[in-house]
Design a protein around this motif. Structure first.
Motif, PDB file in Angstrom:
ATOM      1  N   LYS A   1      -0.229   2.136   7.599  1.00  0.00           N
ATOM      2  CA  LYS A   1      -1.339   2.127   8.569  1.00  0.00           C
ATOM      3  C   LYS A   1      -1.249   3.286   9.563  1.00  0.00           C
ATOM      4  O   LYS A   1      -2.221   3.592  10.251  1.00  0.00           O
ATOM      5  CB  LYS A   1      -1.384   0.797   9.332  1.00  0.00           C
ATOM      6  CG  LYS A   1      -1.610  -0.400   8.434  1.00  0.00           C
ATOM      7  CD  LYS A   1      -2.980  -0.395   7.835  1.00  0.00           C
ATOM      8  CE  LYS A   1      -3.172  -1.661   7.015  1.00  0.00           C
ATOM      9  NZ  LYS A   1      -4.205  -1.569   6.041  1.00  0.00           N
ATOM     10  N   ARG A   2      -0.093   3.941   9.667  1.00  0.00           N
ATOM     11  CA  ARG A   2       0.060   5.082  10.572  1.00  0.00           C
ATOM     12  C   ARG A   2      -0.499   6.377   9.987  1.00  0.00           C
ATOM     13  O   ARG A   2      -0.668   7.366  10.694  1.00  0.00           O
ATOM     14  CB  ARG A   2       1.536   5.284  10.917  1.00  0.00           C
ATOM     15  CG  ARG A   2       2.083   4.172  11.806  1.00  0.00           C
ATOM     16  CD  ARG A   2       3.535   4.351  12.167  1.00  0.00           C
ATOM     17  NE  ARG A   2       3.863   5.684  12.621  1.00  0.00           N
ATOM     18  CZ  ARG A   2       5.093   6.191  12.610  1.00  0.00           C
ATOM     19  NH1 ARG A   2       6.109   5.471  12.157  1.00  0.00           N
ATOM     20  NH2 ARG A   2       5.314   7.411  13.029  1.00  0.00           N
ATOM     21  N   VAL A   3      -0.784   6.399   8.683  1.00  0.00           N
ATOM     22  CA  VAL A   3      -1.272   7.612   8.028  1.00  0.00           C
ATOM     23  C   VAL A   3      -2.701   7.906   8.501  1.00  0.00           C
ATOM     24  O   VAL A   3      -3.573   7.052   8.433  1.00  0.00           O
ATOM     25  CB  VAL A   3      -1.248   7.469   6.491  1.00  0.00           C
ATOM     26  CG1 VAL A   3      -1.849   8.709   5.829  1.00  0.00           C
ATOM     27  CG2 VAL A   3       0.166   7.223   5.999  1.00  0.00           C
TER      28      VAL A   3
ATOM     29  N   ALA B   1       2.717  18.552  -0.176  1.00  0.00           N
ATOM     30  CA  ALA B   1       1.694  17.657   0.375  1.00  0.00           C
ATOM     31  C   ALA B   1       2.419  16.609   1.209  1.00  0.00           C
ATOM     32  O   ALA B   1       3.441  16.068   0.784  1.00  0.00           O
ATOM     33  CB  ALA B   1       0.917  16.987  -0.751  1.00  0.00           C
ATOM     34  N   CYS B   2       1.885  16.330   2.399  1.00  0.00           N
ATOM     35  CA  CYS B   2       2.527  15.359   3.293  1.00  0.00           C
ATOM     36  C   CYS B   2       1.495  14.420   3.902  1.00  0.00           C
ATOM     37  O   CYS B   2       0.440  14.863   4.367  1.00  0.00           O
ATOM     38  CB  CYS B   2       3.243  16.071   4.438  1.00  0.00           C
ATOM     39  SG  CYS B   2       4.586  17.157   3.930  1.00  0.00           S
ATOM     40  N   ALA B   3       1.822  13.139   3.915  1.00  0.00           N
ATOM     41  CA  ALA B   3       1.051  12.166   4.689  1.00  0.00           C
ATOM     42  C   ALA B   3       1.551  12.278   6.126  1.00  0.00           C
ATOM     43  O   ALA B   3       2.769  12.305   6.361  1.00  0.00           O
ATOM     44  CB  ALA B   3       1.280  10.758   4.150  1.00  0.00           C
ATOM     45  N   VAL B   4       0.622  12.377   7.074  1.00  0.00           N
ATOM     46  CA  VAL B   4       1.007  12.582   8.474  1.00  0.00           C
ATOM     47  C   VAL B   4       0.379  11.524   9.380  1.00  0.00           C
ATOM     48  O   VAL B   4      -0.656  10.937   9.040  1.00  0.00           O
ATOM     49  CB  VAL B   4       0.614  13.995   8.969  1.00  0.00           C
ATOM     50  CG1 VAL B   4       1.343  15.071   8.190  1.00  0.00           C
ATOM     51  CG2 VAL B   4      -0.883  14.209   8.916  1.00  0.00           C
ATOM     52  N   ASP B   5       1.008  11.329  10.544  1.00  0.00           N
ATOM     53  CA  ASP B   5       0.446  10.423  11.547  1.00  0.00           C
ATOM     54  C   ASP B   5      -0.425  11.215  12.513  1.00  0.00           C
ATOM     55  O   ASP B   5      -0.668  12.412  12.300  1.00  0.00           O
ATOM     56  CB  ASP B   5       1.555   9.635  12.258  1.00  0.00           C
ATOM     57  CG  ASP B   5       2.472  10.498  13.122  1.00  0.00           C
ATOM     58  OD1 ASP B   5       2.158  11.690  13.373  1.00  0.00           O
ATOM     59  OD2 ASP B   5       3.522   9.988  13.556  1.00  0.00           O
ATOM     60  N   GLU B   6      -0.879  10.582  13.588  1.00  0.00           N
ATOM     61  CA  GLU B   6      -1.807  11.260  14.500  1.00  0.00           C
ATOM     62  C   GLU B   6      -1.182  12.434  15.252  1.00  0.00           C
ATOM     63  O   GLU B   6      -1.893  13.309  15.732  1.00  0.00           O
ATOM     64  CB  GLU B   6      -2.432  10.267  15.477  1.00  0.00           C
ATOM     65  CG  GLU B   6      -1.435   9.547  16.347  1.00  0.00           C
ATOM     66  CD  GLU B   6      -2.093   8.454  17.165  1.00  0.00           C
ATOM     67  OE1 GLU B   6      -1.556   8.154  18.245  1.00  0.00           O
ATOM     68  OE2 GLU B   6      -3.123   7.911  16.739  1.00  0.00           O
ATOM     69  N   GLN B   7       0.147  12.515  15.331  1.00  0.00           N
ATOM     70  CA  GLN B   7       0.815  13.669  15.950  1.00  0.00           C
ATOM     71  C   GLN B   7       1.189  14.730  14.913  1.00  0.00           C
ATOM     72  O   GLN B   7       1.940  15.651  15.217  1.00  0.00           O
ATOM     73  CB  GLN B   7       2.082  13.234  16.703  1.00  0.00           C
ATOM     74  CG  GLN B   7       1.825  12.685  18.078  1.00  0.00           C
ATOM     75  CD  GLN B   7       1.529  11.193  18.006  1.00  0.00           C
ATOM     76  OE1 GLN B   7       2.125  10.466  17.206  1.00  0.00           O
ATOM     77  NE2 GLN B   7       0.614  10.733  18.827  1.00  0.00           N
ATOM     78  N   ARG B   8       0.704  14.569  13.689  1.00  0.00           N
ATOM     79  CA  ARG B   8       1.010  15.472  12.576  1.00  0.00           C
ATOM     80  C   ARG B   8       2.487  15.467  12.212  1.00  0.00           C
ATOM     81  O   ARG B   8       3.043  16.484  11.789  1.00  0.00           O
ATOM     82  CB  ARG B   8       0.518  16.888  12.858  1.00  0.00           C
ATOM     83  CG  ARG B   8      -0.997  16.988  12.915  1.00  0.00           C
ATOM     84  CD  ARG B   8      -1.487  18.362  13.306  1.00  0.00           C
ATOM     85  NE  ARG B   8      -1.066  19.403  12.408  1.00  0.00           N
ATOM     86  CZ  ARG B   8      -1.867  20.041  11.553  1.00  0.00           C
ATOM     87  NH1 ARG B   8      -3.133  19.727  11.483  1.00  0.00           N
ATOM     88  NH2 ARG B   8      -1.403  20.999  10.782  1.00  0.00           N
ATOM     89  N   VAL B   9       3.120  14.336  12.378  1.00  0.00           N
ATOM     90  CA  VAL B   9       4.507  14.166  11.946  1.00  0.00           C
ATOM     91  C   VAL B   9       4.474  13.645  10.518  1.00  0.00           C
ATOM     92  O   VAL B   9       3.767  12.679  10.210  1.00  0.00           O
ATOM     93  CB  VAL B   9       5.271  13.193  12.873  1.00  0.00           C
ATOM     94  CG1 VAL B   9       6.656  12.879  12.324  1.00  0.00           C
ATOM     95  CG2 VAL B   9       5.366  13.784  14.279  1.00  0.00           C
TER      96      VAL B   9
ATOM     97  N   ASP C   1       0.807  -1.213   0.000  1.00  0.00           N
ATOM     98  CA  ASP C   1       0.000   0.000   0.000  1.00  0.00           C
ATOM     99  C   ASP C   1       0.841   1.266   0.000  1.00  0.00           C
ATOM    100  O   ASP C   1       1.886   1.344   0.653  1.00  0.00           O
ATOM    101  CB  ASP C   1      -0.913   0.039   1.228  1.00  0.00           C
ATOM    102  CG  ASP C   1      -2.123  -0.864   1.068  1.00  0.00           C
ATOM    103  OD1 ASP C   1      -2.415  -1.267  -0.078  1.00  0.00           O
ATOM    104  OD2 ASP C   1      -2.770  -1.144   2.092  1.00  0.00           O
ATOM    105  N   ARG C   2       0.341   2.237  -0.725  1.00  0.00           N
ATOM    106  CA  ARG C   2       0.866   3.599  -0.736  1.00  0.00           C
ATOM    107  C   ARG C   2      -0.313   4.533  -0.507  1.00  0.00           C
ATOM    108  O   ARG C   2      -1.464   4.126  -0.590  1.00  0.00           O
ATOM    109  CB  ARG C   2       1.518   3.923  -2.079  1.00  0.00           C
ATOM    110  CG  ARG C   2       2.774   3.118  -2.315  1.00  0.00           C
ATOM    111  CD  ARG C   2       3.487   3.588  -3.526  1.00  0.00           C
ATOM    112  NE  ARG C   2       4.717   2.820  -3.711  1.00  0.00           N
ATOM    113  CZ  ARG C   2       5.610   3.101  -4.611  1.00  0.00           C
ATOM    114  NH1 ARG C   2       5.431   4.119  -5.423  1.00  0.00           N
ATOM    115  NH2 ARG C   2       6.691   2.372  -4.723  1.00  0.00           N
ATOM    116  N   VAL C   3      -0.013   5.784  -0.248  1.00  0.00           N
ATOM    117  CA  VAL C   3      -1.057   6.787  -0.074  1.00  0.00           C
ATOM    118  C   VAL C   3      -1.376   7.365  -1.454  1.00  0.00           C
ATOM    119  O   VAL C   3      -0.512   7.954  -2.099  1.00  0.00           O
ATOM    120  CB  VAL C   3      -0.608   7.907   0.883  1.00  0.00           C
ATOM    121  CG1 VAL C   3      -1.704   8.955   1.027  1.00  0.00           C
ATOM    122  CG2 VAL C   3      -0.204   7.336   2.233  1.00  0.00           C
TER     123      VAL C   3
END
Length: 179
Positions: free
Chosen positions: A138-140, A98-106, A77-79
Motif C-alpha cells: 500500500k506504500r507504493v 525498475a523500482c517500486a517507490v513510496d511518496e518520498q521516492r524511496v 499483493d505484489r506490484v
C-alpha cells in the motif's frame, strides 16, 4: 651491453608508457575503475551509457497495479507492471533498473529489466511485464526506471589487471535508496 637498435626500441617503449600514464610502478597499469553516477529516475527515460550519453533507446513503465501473483496468490499483493523499450535491439539491447517507490521516492523493491527479455510488437517496440514483491504494497505510489544501461559491466582491475578500468554502471538500485 645491448645493440644500439635494441636500446633505441626500449627507450621508445618506455617513453610511450610514460606518456600514456602507464609504468611498471603503477598498479593496474595506470588504469582505474570508476562507477558512473546514477541518472534521474522517471516513469519514462532515455537510456544512457556510462558516460551519460543517450543510446537512442527509450524505456517506459506503461502501467502498474497491485495484485496477487498468479503462482503464489497466498503471499498477497505484489506490484505488477508493464514496460516497453522503444529503439532497442531485441537480441542485445540495454537493461535498466525498475523500482517500486513510496511518496518520498524511496525504493521499496527493485529489479533489472533486460530489453532482450521483452517481446517484439508489430511496430518494433519491445514490451514486457514484471513483478516486484514489497513488504508494504500500500506504500507504493509509482514504479520508476533508472536510465543507466546495466546490460554490460566490464571487468574490474581486480578481475583482469591487463584490460581493467574505465567507467562501470552505477551500483544497482536497492531497497532504501532514494531515487
Amino acid at each position: 651491453m645491448f645493440p644500439p637498435r635494441l636500446r633505441a626500441g626500449a627507450l621508445s617503449a618506455l617513453g610511450v608508457l610514460a606518456l600514456s600514464g602507464c609504468s611498471s610502478h603503477s598498479s593496474h597499469w595506470g588504469r582505474t575503475d570508476t562507477r558512473a553516477e546514477r541518472g534521474e529516475a522517471a516513469v519514462r527515460v532515455q537510456v544512457e551509457d556510462t558516460s551519460g550519453q543517450p543510446l537512442g533507446v527509450t524505456a517506459e513503465v506503461v502501467d502498474w497495479r497491485l495484485e496477487p501473483h498468479p503462482q503464489v496468490p497466498s503471499e498477497g499483493d505484489r506490484v505488477h507492471f508493464r514496460y516497453r523499450f522503444d529503439g532497442a535491439d531485441e537480441m542485445h539491447g540495454p537493461a535498466v533498473d525498475a523500482c517500486a517507490v513510496d511518496e518520498q521516492r524511496v525504493a521499496l523493491a527493485c529489479r533489472t529489466l533486460h530489453s532482450s527479455g521483452a517481446w517484439p510488437e508489430r511496430d518494433g517496440v519491445l514490451t514486457g511485464d514484471g513483478w516486484l514483491a514489497v513488504e508494504h504494497p500500500k506504500r507504493v505510489v509509482d514504479v520508476l526506471l533508472i536510465p543507466d544501461d546495466r546490460s554490460y559491466d566490464r571487468r574490474t582491475c581486480e578481475q583482469d589487471v591487463k584490460d581493467c578500468g574505465g567507467t562501470h554502471p552505477p551500483k544497482p538500485a536497492d531497497r532504501g535508496d532514494r531515487l
